[in-house]
Enzyme design. Sequence first.
Site, PDB file in Angstrom:
ATOM      1  N   LEU A  24      43.063  47.269  78.002  1.00  0.00           N
ATOM      2  CA  LEU A  24      42.535  45.986  78.248  1.00  0.00           C
ATOM      3  C   LEU A  24      43.619  45.137  78.601  1.00  0.00           C
ATOM      4  CD1 LEU A  24      39.396  45.464  75.810  1.00  0.00           C
ATOM      5  CD2 LEU A  24      39.637  46.664  77.951  1.00  0.00           C
ATOM      6  N   ALA A  25      43.701  44.293  79.652  1.00  0.00           N
ATOM      7  CA  ALA A  25      44.571  43.591  80.108  1.00  0.00           C
ATOM      8  C   ALA A  25      44.124  42.454  80.972  1.00  0.00           C
ATOM      9  CB  ALA A  25      45.799  44.281  80.750  1.00  0.00           C
ATOM     10  N   ARG A  35      48.425  30.430  77.077  1.00  0.00           N
ATOM     11  CA  ARG A  35      49.495  29.941  76.051  1.00  0.00           C
ATOM     12  C   ARG A  35      50.791  30.126  76.412  1.00  0.00           C
ATOM     13  NH1 ARG A  35      46.862  31.591  70.629  1.00  0.00           N
ATOM     14  NH2 ARG A  35      45.428  32.834  72.022  1.00  0.00           N
ATOM     15  N   TYR A  95      45.625  47.397  74.256  1.00  0.00           N
ATOM     16  CA  TYR A  95      45.633  45.997  74.498  1.00  0.00           C
ATOM     17  C   TYR A  95      47.041  45.905  75.132  1.00  0.00           C
ATOM     18  CZ  TYR A  95      41.423  45.634  71.983  1.00  0.00           C
ATOM     19  OH  TYR A  95      40.082  45.838  71.540  1.00  0.00           O
ATOM     20  N   GLY A  96      46.943  45.360  76.440  1.00  0.00           N
ATOM     21  CA  GLY A  96      47.999  45.209  77.283  1.00  0.00           C
ATOM     22  C   GLY A  96      49.079  44.179  76.795  1.00  0.00           C
ATOM     23  N   ARG A 126     108.021  42.249 103.603  1.00  0.00           N
ATOM     24  CA  ARG A 126     108.435  40.902 103.259  1.00  0.00           C
ATOM     25  C   ARG A 126     109.036  40.175 104.262  1.00  0.00           C
ATOM     26  NH1 ARG A 126     111.254  42.634  97.898  1.00  0.00           N
ATOM     27  NH2 ARG A 126     109.485  43.338  96.566  1.00  0.00           N
TER      28      ARG A 126
HETATM   29  C1  UD1 Z   1      39.656  40.333  69.540  1.00  0.00           C
HETATM   30  C2  UD1 Z   1      38.700  40.981  68.718  1.00  0.00           C
HETATM   31  C3  UD1 Z   1      39.006  40.646  67.310  1.00  0.00           C
HETATM   32  C4  UD1 Z   1      40.416  41.239  66.827  1.00  0.00           C
HETATM   33  C5  UD1 Z   1      41.398  40.515  67.837  1.00  0.00           C
HETATM   34  C6  UD1 Z   1      42.854  41.186  67.684  1.00  0.00           C
HETATM   35  C7  UD1 Z   1      36.685  41.041  70.120  1.00  0.00           C
HETATM   36  C8  UD1 Z   1      35.261  40.220  70.049  1.00  0.00           C
HETATM   37  N1  UD1 Z   1      37.564  40.722  69.057  1.00  0.00           N
HETATM   38  O1  UD1 Z   1      39.472  38.983  69.582  1.00  0.00           O
HETATM   39  O2  UD1 Z   1      38.144  41.169  66.404  1.00  0.00           O
HETATM   40  O3  UD1 Z   1      40.688  40.582  65.424  1.00  0.00           O
HETATM   41  O4  UD1 Z   1      41.006  41.002  69.208  1.00  0.00           O
HETATM   42  O5  UD1 Z   1      43.785  40.562  68.338  1.00  0.00           O
HETATM   43  O6  UD1 Z   1      36.858  42.208  70.593  1.00  0.00           O
HETATM   44  N2  UD1 Z   1      40.049  41.166  77.114  1.00  0.00           N
HETATM   45  C9  UD1 Z   1      39.752  41.349  78.448  1.00  0.00           C
HETATM   46  N3  UD1 Z   1      38.733  40.911  78.894  1.00  0.00           N
HETATM   47  C10 UD1 Z   1      38.096  39.850  78.317  1.00  0.00           C
HETATM   48  C11 UD1 Z   1      38.220  39.724  77.167  1.00  0.00           C
HETATM   49  C12 UD1 Z   1      39.474  40.067  76.668  1.00  0.00           C
HETATM   50  O7  UD1 Z   1      40.444  42.192  78.895  1.00  0.00           O
HETATM   51  O8  UD1 Z   1      36.810  39.502  78.880  1.00  0.00           O
HETATM   52  C13 UD1 Z   1      41.328  41.399  76.616  1.00  0.00           C
HETATM   53  C14 UD1 Z   1      42.405  40.315  76.347  1.00  0.00           C
HETATM   54  O9  UD1 Z   1      43.456  40.412  77.553  1.00  0.00           O
HETATM   55  C15 UD1 Z   1      43.311  40.794  75.216  1.00  0.00           C
HETATM   56  C16 UD1 Z   1      42.082  41.446  74.470  1.00  0.00           C
HETATM   57  O10 UD1 Z   1      41.210  41.995  75.251  1.00  0.00           O
HETATM   58  O11 UD1 Z   1      44.276  41.707  75.493  1.00  0.00           O
HETATM   59  C17 UD1 Z   1      41.560  40.526  73.229  1.00  0.00           C
HETATM   60  O12 UD1 Z   1      41.013  39.484  73.682  1.00  0.00           O
HETATM   61  P1  UD1 Z   1      40.973  38.072  73.162  1.00  0.00           P
HETATM   62  O13 UD1 Z   1      40.186  37.156  73.698  1.00  0.00           O
HETATM   63  O14 UD1 Z   1      42.295  37.867  72.890  1.00  0.00           O
HETATM   64  O15 UD1 Z   1      40.169  38.379  71.583  1.00  0.00           O
HETATM   65  P2  UD1 Z   1      40.378  37.834  70.235  1.00  0.00           P
HETATM   66  O16 UD1 Z   1      39.201  36.673  70.387  1.00  0.00           O
HETATM   67  O17 UD1 Z   1      41.605  37.459  70.006  1.00  0.00           O
END
Ligand code: UD1
Length: 456
Positions: free
Chosen positions: A8-9, A15, A100-101, A438
């Site tokens: 997932l990326a 931030r 996760y990316g 030279r």
């Molecule tokens: C998520 C987890 C949480 C965990 C945490 C660890 C869920 C609901 N929650 O929370 O339990 O403790 O990660 O870091 O899964 N992403 C997508 N598409 C989206 C949303 C997110 O690709 O629609 C990807 C983001 O790029 C990221 C990852 O998923 O790499 C996590 O997303 P983020 O929104 O950071 O989730 P957290 O709220 O941190």
Amino acid sequence: MHLGALILAAGEGTRMRSRLPKVLHPLAGKPLLSHVIDTARSISPDEITIVFGHGGEAVLSELAAGDLDWVEQRERLGTGHAVIQALPLLQKADQVLILYGDVPLISGSTLVSLLSCLHSSDLALLTVDLPDPSGYGRIVRDRNDRISRIVEQKDANERELEISEINTGIMAVNRVRLEGWLSRVDNNNAQKEYYLTDIIALAVTDGVNIQAVHPNAEEEVMGVNDRKQLAHLERYYQRQQADLLMQSGATLADPARLDIRGRLTTGRDVFIDCNVIVEGEASLADGVSIGPNVLLKNTTIGQDTQVLANSVVEDAEIGSECRIGPFARIRPETRIADRVHIGNYVEIKKSLVANGSKINHLSYIGDSSIGEDVNIGAGTITCNYDGANKYRTIIGDRAFIGSDTQLVAPVKVGEGATIGAGSTIIKDVPAEQLTLSRSKQVSIKGWERPVKKPKQ
Ligand code: UD1
Ligand code: CA
């Protein structure tokens, strides 16, 4: 068994405050996402699918490769929604590994133990105990210590917020089960998102005994959301590289002041002083010593060679028992044989320097081939460029080039030739003779030095 790795990326990475998509920010010289892709590759999945989002075209154009499938998540509706986007591509998979990316340092061995849980369960989670769990989803366990669900920080009550075991997000899951559970997930929560984590409670309802695995180090599961976290992981990663080098027999003057942005292999009794940077692939044979503030890029260095302070070596091959620097610059496509001395303020480009030759001070050697035991005097320049084309200079064995010689290429200097200091050489030089060009030295009798005019 058919294993699909899903990365997932689609995060926006606000931030980071950057024009560059977050997952393209480099860690140890390599994009965050490439670290994850390479680790996924190391466990040989049958396919790798990446979910990208906003600004993802840049990611795709930089990282596209034959073994990667890409899916766009147009609206960022949550981690569960992101996984759903990829399901059509994972039809052949029996097992899905979710990564996760922006969690770059997950290790292959941790992933292997996570996947091995799928022999006895349909769902395995990577969790970790954190002294400060804030921000993360918490692992809720029942009286028998079995996982019952995950509650997100924003949905948790006070007692749940006290839980220190957190969800890293990384999991391995049976693909058919995953699809079934995701079809039942809704967005009825604080963030109005489809949470991937909601499948845990559904799995429990279906009687699945969820397994939990822990990583070897916390940093393996740390995500990068801002540049401070990126810097933290960079230091952790560099320290690991330094530890590996010391284990293999290298002495590091300060393990915290060596940066490897690529791969460095070292023999025994290699010494590396402070503030050395390695880019690409470099290898140092036994007994090599690298001085302070040296940059090595795509370089191999033979036994017992010394590279002294402030030298830059790039895309070059250096033999044994050489002395390079201080303040030397060795540029791409240079091959230096054994027992060669290259001194201060010497630049060498696309050249061959054979055994035992010396270029000790203030020279530019470009597009040249230099024989054995040649001595090149201070300030010698190969004039290899006429403003349009480049030409070669060829110098035979045992030639002695006097200081401040200009060799206007194309030009050949024969074996054993001597060139007088200050010569501009525009024609080939015969072997074993003295050649010089030279103007005669003159002294003018009675000449007087000008004196300053008095101020008016
Ligand atoms: C998520 C987890 C949480 C965990 C945490 C660890 C869920 C609901 N929650 O929370 O339990 O403790 O990660 O870091 O899964 N992403 C997508 N598409 C989206 C949303 C997110 O690709 O629609 C990807 C983001 O790029 C990221 C990852 O998923 O790499 C996590 O997303 P983020 O929104 O950071 O989730 P957290 O709220 O941190
Ligand atoms: Ca996050």
